[in-house]
Write a protein that holds these residues in place. Structure first.
Motif, PDB file in Angstrom:
ATOM      1  N   LYS A 167       0.787  -1.321  -0.142  1.00 33.26           N
ATOM      2  CA  LYS A 167       0.017   0.076  -0.103  1.00 33.26           C
ATOM      3  C   LYS A 167       0.923   1.171  -0.120  1.00 33.26           C
ATOM      4  O   LYS A 167       0.604   2.270  -0.585  1.00 33.26           O
ATOM      5  N   GLU A 168       1.767   1.331   0.827  1.00 29.25           N
ATOM      6  CA  GLU A 168       2.747   2.412   0.886  1.00 29.25           C
ATOM      7  C   GLU A 168       4.041   2.297  -0.151  1.00 29.25           C
ATOM      8  O   GLU A 168       4.613   3.406  -0.270  1.00 29.25           O
ATOM      9  N   ASN A 169       4.060   1.445  -1.152  1.00 33.16           N
ATOM     10  CA  ASN A 169       4.976   1.148  -2.073  1.00 33.16           C
ATOM     11  C   ASN A 169       6.434   1.243  -1.574  1.00 33.16           C
ATOM     12  O   ASN A 169       7.131   2.116  -1.992  1.00 33.16           O
ATOM     13  N   ALA A 170       6.441   0.426  -0.461  1.00 37.14           N
ATOM     14  CA  ALA A 170       7.655   0.524   0.233  1.00 37.14           C
ATOM     15  C   ALA A 170       8.511  -0.657   0.168  1.00 37.14           C
ATOM     16  O   ALA A 170       8.025  -1.704  -0.163  1.00 37.14           O
ATOM     17  N   THR A 171       9.661  -0.777   0.577  1.00 35.27           N
ATOM     18  CA  THR A 171      10.647  -1.879   0.486  1.00 35.27           C
ATOM     19  C   THR A 171      11.237  -2.439   1.767  1.00 35.27           C
ATOM     20  O   THR A 171      11.168  -1.577   2.954  1.00 35.27           O
ATOM     21  N   LEU A 172      11.583  -3.590   2.076  1.00 33.67           N
ATOM     22  CA  LEU A 172      11.927  -4.011   3.515  1.00 33.67           C
ATOM     23  C   LEU A 172      13.247  -4.791   3.398  1.00 33.67           C
ATOM     24  O   LEU A 172      13.498  -5.725   2.336  1.00 33.67           O
ATOM     25  N   THR A 227      13.284   1.126   2.261  1.00 36.50           N
ATOM     26  CA  THR A 227      12.389   1.810   3.095  1.00 36.50           C
ATOM     27  C   THR A 227      12.527   1.813   4.644  1.00 36.50           C
ATOM     28  O   THR A 227      12.758   2.438   5.448  1.00 36.50           O
ATOM     29  N   TYR A 228      12.563   0.345   4.881  1.00 35.24           N
ATOM     30  CA  TYR A 228      12.628  -0.108   6.166  1.00 35.24           C
ATOM     31  C   TYR A 228      13.325  -1.112   6.321  1.00 35.24           C
ATOM     32  O   TYR A 228      13.782  -1.883   5.511  1.00 35.24           O
ATOM     33  N   SER A 229      13.858  -1.441   7.665  1.00 36.34           N
ATOM     34  CA  SER A 229      14.700  -2.579   7.964  1.00 36.34           C
ATOM     35  C   SER A 229      14.395  -3.061   9.377  1.00 36.34           C
ATOM     36  O   SER A 229      14.144  -2.250  10.198  1.00 36.34           O
ATOM     37  N   ILE A 230      14.423  -4.268   9.671  1.00 39.79           N
ATOM     38  CA  ILE A 230      14.196  -4.989  10.766  1.00 39.79           C
ATOM     39  C   ILE A 230      15.558  -5.557  11.348  1.00 39.79           C
ATOM     40  O   ILE A 230      16.214  -6.333  10.529  1.00 39.79           O
ATOM     41  N   ALA A 231      16.087  -5.421  12.553  1.00 37.34           N
ATOM     42  CA  ALA A 231      17.226  -6.034  12.933  1.00 37.34           C
ATOM     43  C   ALA A 231      17.047  -6.866  14.580  1.00 37.34           C
ATOM     44  O   ALA A 231      16.219  -5.969  15.273  1.00 37.34           O
ATOM     45  N   ARG A 233       7.893  -8.250  -4.383  1.00 38.92           N
ATOM     46  CA  ARG A 233       7.441  -7.090  -4.488  1.00 38.92           C
ATOM     47  C   ARG A 233       8.154  -5.853  -3.642  1.00 38.92           C
ATOM     48  O   ARG A 233       8.216  -4.682  -3.821  1.00 38.92           O
ATOM     49  N   TYR A 234       8.268  -6.361  -2.384  1.00 40.91           N
ATOM     50  CA  TYR A 234       8.649  -5.502  -1.274  1.00 40.91           C
ATOM     51  C   TYR A 234       9.921  -5.924  -0.608  1.00 40.91           C
ATOM     52  O   TYR A 234      10.615  -5.163   0.257  1.00 40.91           O
ATOM     53  N   PHE A 235      10.167  -7.114  -0.646  1.00 43.27           N
ATOM     54  CA  PHE A 235      11.620  -7.485   0.326  1.00 43.27           C
ATOM     55  C   PHE A 235      12.679  -7.795  -0.744  1.00 43.27           C
ATOM     56  O   PHE A 235      12.622  -8.472  -1.877  1.00 43.27           O
TER      57      PHE A 235
END
Length: 417
Positions: free
Chosen positions: A272-277, A350-354, A300-302
């Motif tokens: 929805k946000e057209n964001a990546t991870l 756009t985002y990252s989890i650690a 599409r996003y990862f």
């Protein structure tokens, strides 16, 4: 409306010693329930005739429909067919359609037909054969004293096809099925007991035909409302009203309206946000990436993951400060924040989890015991990090850490953090 109750009996020593996991029962529950059939009990028994008969007799005291899976193969340990014939006091007969089907399978494969394979076409004299177009063993349908007993192969893709194409349609001609509807709300960030207390007045006010179940799983709790009646429209309206009240009561603890997993919620929000991870994982060892990529279309996003298990990788790939590692250790807030920011920068997302923690069983200390986990989420508005002290064994710590990380990202994407 009267309940239509069923019991499942799965047969096979391999199930009892854990060599094979019983997925058939879960699928049967998922498939029969929407059809208005409620499973009362699931029983697994050994390849022993007396044990099978005992299970059948006990089940018939409880239910209208008995579904048996397993034990219909061609080898000597497959005894279900003979056991059922003896139970009903009948002999075996050759089902010509089944025999021709078995012969055609071997002819297509250009394989010799053995006597043991022809015996697959033998069925008890009092049963209706159920054609198995995906295998060699026919199913068997018995009607006795107002009850239905169905015996099917244990091979999942054979059993599922026979249930869908024959068993359910035929059961629907014999029984008047009630309508069963479910509504599930996914919550996060609140424990089961606290959640129960929060919605206590709603639960106590439920009518007799609507039941509530709490389904906790690591950092989430699913609330499943189950309703039984005669009108799907009326039940859906009642469940909508209850769900609305619950959502108003729990506020931001609501993660999703529906029986969905966190990784699917993340997927929908990112698209929805057209964001990546991306992820930078130490103690979780790539498990978050595994959960993310379990969703179809995740490409599409990862973008990818850096499993930085060693300090050397943290320094070389994520540009974590060597001095911070020396001063604070790998399991620390400065390090996990740099991991998240490093992955986001290096992988261009756009985002990252650690994650960085001590999963155990060893490696803990008085200052940082096993279960100490730092988790960070980095995004356009900055980096958020939290310390968690998790309980359980190594696998539980890894799974809990992954789910908490995903939920932190969900909250960031939903502007809740």
């Amino acid at each position: 409306m009267k309940q239509v109750l069923a019991e499942v009996i799965t047969i096979g020593d391999e199930l009892l010693i854990g060599q094979v996991v019983d997925t058939n029962s879960a699928w049967l529950g998922q498939t029969l329930n929407p059809a208005g059939i409620e499973i009362k009990q699931i029983t697994s028994v050994s390849d022993d005739a007396a044990h099978i008969v005992e299970a059948i007799e006990q089940a018939r005291k409880r239910v209208d429909i008995l579904i048996i899976t397993g034990g219909l193969g061609p080898t000597r340990d497959d005894i279900t067919k003979v056991t059922l014939a003896n139970y009903f006091g009948v002999g075996l007969k050759v089902d010509q359609i089944a025999l021709e089907h078995v012969r055609s399978i071997f002819a297509k494969r250009n394989l010799p037909m053995l006597d043991i394979n022809e015996q697959q076409a033998l069925i008890p004299e009092n049963c209706i054969p159920i054609h198995n177009d995906r295998g060699t063993a026919p199913g068997m349908w018995f009607e006795d004293k107002g009850q239905v007993i169905v015996s099917l192969p244990g091979v999942p893709y054979e059993m599922k096809n026979m249930i869908s194409t024959f068993v359910i349609p035929k059961l629907q001609t014999l029984f008047t099925m009630p309508v069963i509807r479910h509504r599930t709300l996914l919550t996060s960030g609140i424990g089961e007991s606290y959640l129960s207390k929060k919605i206590e007045s709603i639960e106590l006010g439920l009518p007799p035909h609507i039941k509530l179940a709490y389904l906790p799983n690591f950092s989430t709790v699913r609330l499943r409302f189950s309703a039984r009646g005669s009108s799907a429209t009326e039940l859906d309206l009642e469940l909508d009203q209850i769900a609305r009240r619950v959502k108003e009561t729990i506020g931001n603890y609501l993660a999703a309206d529906g029986d969905v997993q966190l990784q699917q919620i993340i997927a929908d929000l990112l698209v929805k946000e057209n964001a990546t991870l991306s992820t930078a994982e130490s103690c979780t060892g790539g498990y978050i990436a595994h959960l993310i990529t379990s969703v179809p279309g995740s490409s599409r996003y990862f973008t990818g993951s850096i499993v930085s298990y060693s300090n050397e990788i943290k320094i070389a790939q994520l540009e974590v400060s060597e001095s911070d590692l020396a001063e604070h250790g790998a399991v620390s807030e400065p390090v996990v924040r740099q991991m998240a920011e490093g992955a986001r920068s290096k992988l261009g997302t756009t985002y990252s989890i650690a994650t960085s923690g001590i999963a155990g069983p060893d490696g803990g200390s008085e200052a940082k015991p096993v279960g100490t986990v730092w988790i960070a989420v980095s995004g356009p508005k900055g980096t958020i990090s939290k310390l968690h002290l998790l309980h359980g064994g190594r696998e539980q710590v890894i799974q809990r850490s992954a789910m908490i990380g995903l939920d932190m990202l969900r909250q960031v994407l939903s502007d809740e953090l």
